[in-house]
Enzyme design. Structure first.
Site, PDB file in Angstrom:
ATOM      1  CG  ASP A 143      -1.791  -1.174   1.374  1.00 16.41           C
ATOM      2  OD1 ASP A 143      -1.285  -2.296   1.243  1.00 16.41           O
ATOM      3  OD2 ASP A 143      -2.990  -0.972   1.622  1.00 16.41           O
ATOM      4  CB  THR A 144       3.685   2.264   2.192  1.00 12.34           C
ATOM      5  OG1 THR A 144       2.949   2.052   3.405  1.00 12.34           O
ATOM      6  CG2 THR A 144       4.577   3.477   2.343  1.00 12.34           C
TER       7      THR A 144
END
Length: 409
Positions: A202-203
Site C-alpha cells: 500500500d505504502t
C-alpha cells in the site's frame, strides 16, 4: 515501459449495465470463520446503497484451512462474488493479481474483518468514478475520524506515518488503513513498478502515485480495531522499514521512471489564468518580503547610526532615501525579473513615489509620537517606525507591481 493514456473522464455506466463499475477485493488467509459473514454483509450493503453494478472478489492467499471452500460456496450463492486463488501468501501479491485481472474501471480493497464502517465506501470511490481523483484512501488520523483501538496500535500507526513523512516526504495521512481504491487505468501504470508483495504494498503504491503527480483523495472513517487480528506487528514493522529503505534508495538514485509516470499518468497543467488574475503572485510576495526584510534592517542601522548627529527626522529622511533606491533596484531584478536599462528610469521614479509616501507615513508617525512626548524613548521610536514601514512596504509592493509586473501572454 509503456503506460496507458489515463483519461480523466467520469466512468460512464448505468445501473442496468451488466459490467461491474466497482470491484472490491477482499484478500484472505485462513479466514474460514469470518469470510462468510464479511462477504454477506458487504454484499448486502452494496446491494442496498451502491448505485452501480459491483463485484466482490475473494483473493485467497494460499490458505491451508477451509477458506477456499467457503469462498467458492459464496460465489455459487451470490452471483456478484468471484474467487481468485493464489499459491503464495502476501496481501500485495493478492491485490496485484486481482486488480490486474479485473475488468472494472474502479478497483478497491478492504480487510476481511470489516473494521472500517461500510458507510465510507461510496464516499471512497465516488471521486474515482467521477474522474475527480485517481486514488482514494480511508484515513483513521483525520480530525473527524472516529477510531476505537488500543494505545499500542495507535502509537505504532501514528509513528509509522510520521516516519513516512520524515523519510519519503509523503503528504497522505494514513498509509496502513485497509480501505483503499484506485482507478484501473492508474493501477495498470503503477502496479508494474510496485515490488512489495506484502503489507508495504500500500505504502509503495501511494508513494509512487504521489511522485507521479496523481490526486489522492482521503476519506475520514469510523474504525473499530479487530481484537482477533493476526498481523505480526514486529515482522510487519521490520518489513516496512526494509521497504522504506529500498524505496528511499530508488528515489535518491533516480532508478524509477518518475518523469515518464508523471507524463503518462499525471494530470495536465492548468490552463493559463485569465488576464485579470495576477501571475506568480506567491513567489513575488516571498521575494518582495525577503528584499523588504533586508531593506528594513539596513534602514534601522542607518537611522540609529545617524540619529544622534542629524536628529530623528533628518536621520529618517536619509535612511529612507538610501534604502528606497536600493530597494527599487533589488525588487526590479529579484522580485519582478526585470534586467537591463529599459524603463529603468520610470521604475525608479515609481520607487521615488513610493519613497515619498513612505516618508510621509514614517515622518507623520514620528511627529505624532513627539507630539505625545517631547523626548520619547529610543525603543518607542523604533517600534513606531517599524509599524509605519510595514504599512509603507505594503503600499510599495502594490505600486511597484502595478508598474513593473509583466503579464504572461
Amino acid at each position: 515501459m509503456t503506460f496507458p493514456s489515463a483519461p480523466r473522464a467520469a466512468v460512464r455506466a448505468r445501473p442496468t449495465t451488466p459490467t461491474a463499475v466497482l470491484d472490491v477485493v477482499v484478500p484472505v488467509y485462513n479466514e474460514e470463520a469470518d469470510l462468510g459473514p464479511c462477504v454477506r454483509r458487504l454484499h448486502a450493503h452494496l446491494t442496498a446503497h451502491f448505485p452501480y453494478p459491483f463485484r466482490i472478489t475473494v483473493a485467497d492467499n494460499a490458505s491451508v484451512d477451509g477458506t477456499l471452500a467457503v469462498a467458492e460456496a459464496l460465489a455459487a450463492e451470490l452471483p456478484e462474488v468471484g474467487v481468485l486463488h493464489l499459491d503464495a501468501k502476501g496481501r500485495g501479491r493478492a491485490l496485484r493479481a486481482a486488480w490486474s485481472a479485473s475488468p472494472a474501471p474502479v478497483l478497491a480493497y478492504m480487510d476481511v474483518d470489516l473494521s472500517t464502517d461500510l458507510a465510507a465506501l461510496l464516499p471512497l470511490v465516488a471521486p474515482l468514478i467521477s474522474g475527480h481523483s485517481d486514488l482514494a484512501i480511508g484515513t483513521r488520523l483525520a480530525p473527524t475520524s472516529r477510531v476505537v483501538r488500543g494505545a499500542k496500535r495507535e502509537v505504532i500507526s501514528r509513528g509509522y506515518n510520521l516516519l513516512l513523512r520524515g523519510t519519503l516526504a509523503v503528504r497522505f495521512s494514513d498509509a496502513q488503513c485497509g480501505f483503499k481504491a484506485i482507478r484501473a487505468d492508474v493501477a495498470a501504470g503503477l502496479l508494474p513498478l510496485v515490488q512489495d508483495t506484502g503489507w508495504f504494498f500500500d505504502t509503495e503504491l501511494l508513494v509512487l502515485a504521489q511522485r507521479a503527480g496523481l490526486r489522492i483523495h482521503e476519506v475520514p472513517v469510523d474504525w473499530v480495531d479487530d481484537p482477533d487480528s493476526r498481523v505480526d506487528i514486529v515482522a510487519t514493522a521490520l518489513a516496512d522499514l526494509r521497504g522504506i529503505g529500498r524505496l528511499a534508495r530508488a528515489l535518491v538514485g533516480a532508478t524509477l521512471p518518475l518523469a515518464e509516470l508523471r507524463e503518462q499518468l499525471g494530470r495536465a497543467p492548468l490552463a493559463a489564468p485569465p488576464a485579470q488574475v495576477p501571475v506568480g503572485l506567491p513567489r513575488q510576495l516571498a521575494r518582495f518580503a525577503a528584499v523588504g526584510v533586508a531593506s528594513t534592517l539596513a534602514y534601522l542601522v542607518l537611522f540609529v547610526a545617524t540619529r544622534g548627529a542629524l536628529g530623528a527626522q533628518a536621520a529618517n529622511l536619509l535612511a529612507l532615501l538610501v534604502t528606497a533606491v536600493a530597494n527599487t533596484a533589488a525588487n526590479r531584478r529579484l522580485t519582478f525579473g526585470i534586467t537591463g536599462r529599459r524603463h529603468a528610469a520610470r521604475h525608479h521614479l515609481q520607487g521615488l513615489v513610493a519613497f515619498v509616501l513612505g516618508l510621509a507615513l514614517t515622518s507623520g508617525s514620528l511627529a505624532a509620537l513627539h507630539g505625545v512626548t517631547a523626548e520619547p524613548p529610543r525603543p518607542a521610536e523604533l517600534a513606531v517606525l517599524v509599524a509605519a514601514n510595514l504599512a509603507a512596504t505594503a503600499l510599495r509592493f502594490l505600486l511597484l507591481r502595478l508598474g513593473m509586473h509583466h503579464r504572461r501572454p
